[in-house]
Design an enzyme around this catalytic site. Sequence first.
Site, short mmCIF file in Angstrom:
data_model
loop_
_atom_site.label_atom_id
_atom_site.label_comp_id
_atom_site.label_asym_id
_atom_site.label_seq_id
_atom_site.Cartn_x
_atom_site.Cartn_y
_atom_site.Cartn_z
N GLY A 306 -9.72 4.23 -3.35
CA GLY A 306 -9.01 3.21 -4.11
C GLY A 306 -7.57 3.59 -4.38
O GLY A 306 -6.90 4.25 -3.58
N SER A 307 -7.08 3.21 -5.56
CA SER A 307 -5.66 3.38 -5.87
C SER A 307 -5.23 4.83 -6.05
O SER A 307 -4.03 5.10 -6.15
CB SER A 307 -5.32 2.60 -7.15
OG SER A 307 -5.46 1.20 -6.93
N THR A 308 -6.17 5.78 -6.09
CA THR A 308 -5.77 7.18 -6.19
C THR A 308 -5.05 7.66 -4.94
O THR A 308 -4.44 8.73 -4.95
CB THR A 308 -6.99 8.08 -6.47
OG1 THR A 308 -7.96 7.90 -5.43
CG2 THR A 308 -7.62 7.74 -7.81
N ILE A 309 -5.09 6.87 -3.85
CA ILE A 309 -4.39 7.25 -2.63
C ILE A 309 -2.92 6.84 -2.68
O ILE A 309 -2.10 7.33 -1.88
CB ILE A 309 -5.07 6.60 -1.40
CG1 ILE A 309 -4.69 7.33 -0.09
CG2 ILE A 309 -4.71 5.13 -1.29
CD1 ILE A 309 -5.33 8.66 0.04
#
Length: 614
Positions: A306-309
């Site tokens: 998800g958005s942790t990338i």
Amino acid sequence: MRFGRIPGGHAKRPRTRAQFDLRARLLLVGGGLGVVALVLIGRAIDLQLIDNAFYQQKADSRFLRELPIATSRGMITDRNGEPLAISTPVASLWANPQELVKHPERITELAEAIGQDPDQLARAVAQRADKEFMYLPGQRRIHPASAQKIVALNIPGVFSQREFRRFYPQGEALAHVLGFTNIDDRGQEGIELAFDEWLRGHPGAQKVIRDRRGRIVENVDLVRPAQPGKDLTLSIDRRIQYLAHRELRNAIVSSGASAGSSVILDVATGEVLAMANLPAYNPHVLGSTDREARRNRAVTDLIEPGSTIKPLTVAAGLEAGTIRPDTRIDTNPGWIPNGRYRTSDFRNYGVLDVTGVLTKSSNVGVAKIVHTLPDERFYQFLRRFGYGRSTGSGFPGEAAGFLREPASWDGTMKQTMSYGYSMSVTPLQLAVAYAALGNGGRLIAPTFVKGQHNEPTQVLDPGIAAEVMRMMQTVTEPGGTATRAAILGYHVAGKTGTARKASGGGYARRYVAFFAGLVPVDNPRFSMVIVIDDPDTSRGGSTYGGGYISAPVFKATMEGTLRLMDVPPDDIDTWLAAQADAERKRRATAARQAPARPVAPAVAAAVANAGAAR
């Protein structure tokens, strides 16, 4: 009676016994016996001294035995020397079926003593009547006192032998990291399996003579001494592990989630300080444990990040020079096409700079950034940070993740990869990648062994890493998506993530909530990743998002960790201001709660006189 005469001959004379030499006969018999004696003596000498191997072997097979000498498994300790796994002496009851079967009347007594069905025990003994050894059912690795009570019954053919059993003082809090051993004290999972040869040691052996009842009557020889296993010191800190496990459990219970994981790394060394997973299991009671509960999700489970990338997508753009920190990105109207679907933001954020893209976690913003990058460059950038390959931790069963090569990307795959879909990682991989950002762009393979420092690999320019860290700091400050991760007195850099779960070729209305962070920003010490799987979405709103569920786990765990490790604050001004504000509030509350003080009589009289004089 008279003898007659024979006609024409002489008279018949009576016969007499033959004459013999008694002395000669005695000498003959004695000589024969002497020869026989010499033959027997010679044969005895041959059997006992010259050609005795065959008969000695036969005798030994009946009474001489080589018995193993049990040895203890090496102790596992945390980084501070606190025991995490210990071998304690226990006893195992065994029987000689050949002897026990001769006393069937005692089998019932034995069955009652060990809590077994007499008929089943009798059948088990009968089936092994040609054997000399069998463990009694349910009597392996029991308390020595319990074994001694049964041996004291003096049932023929029943004996006890010393063994060792593994004990885990931290229980389920460290079960997934340590693993466990089997009935033979061999490592089965986790650290126990990875370092089994180091921990196991080598049993000894001794020769003994047993009587016909199987009792040892003499110790003949020590064949080889027992070599205990070697101790192992892990990088784990049991205090931090307790905090991580406790806060993860609290979050799962409060959110109604089905599972969760958290990982804490030392940024400078790559040492794993804590690794918690739920559901957990009791390593001392494995029979009733669901195998799914034994899985170390932090290293085996693959998740779309998800958005942790997004910080890595931004870092790739900064490295390629296609964007700068002050580059303006138009995210209007809050979405862009994604094949038959849309890539959408939570709301329309308008025009954002690159820092704002991370602060607001704009999917549209990072999608536009990744479109400026060649496919191969973006792919190799992610590979450098360890995605698509094992971290090299050496933990059994570690997954490598999944990252397709550019040749297999379809039309919109790179776009979805920019915000964490169409790829998969483990929580440990995610923690390693964030640790590299906090370590000046140096990636270090994680380790579970204290002092085993792996060589770092420079995967990103230190200046770009520092710039991305400053951007991520805004995520935990007012206006960001993870204000619940903020820690008083410390600058925190992090990123939230809320990824939908794949299901049946698409995505279900079920989620995985993430938070990945570093603290303190000025001199990063710890990298932590929290994954909450399948939280309850019935409450609506953003109550199932990473900023709402996972970020508080980071705050609560890191507050205790920073205090335990004596890490000085890097935001002292905010801390002092908060202390001063708290002191003002305390004084105001105390003033409101203080009772009215009575006026002294002398003062009251003076006031009255003054009034009369006026």
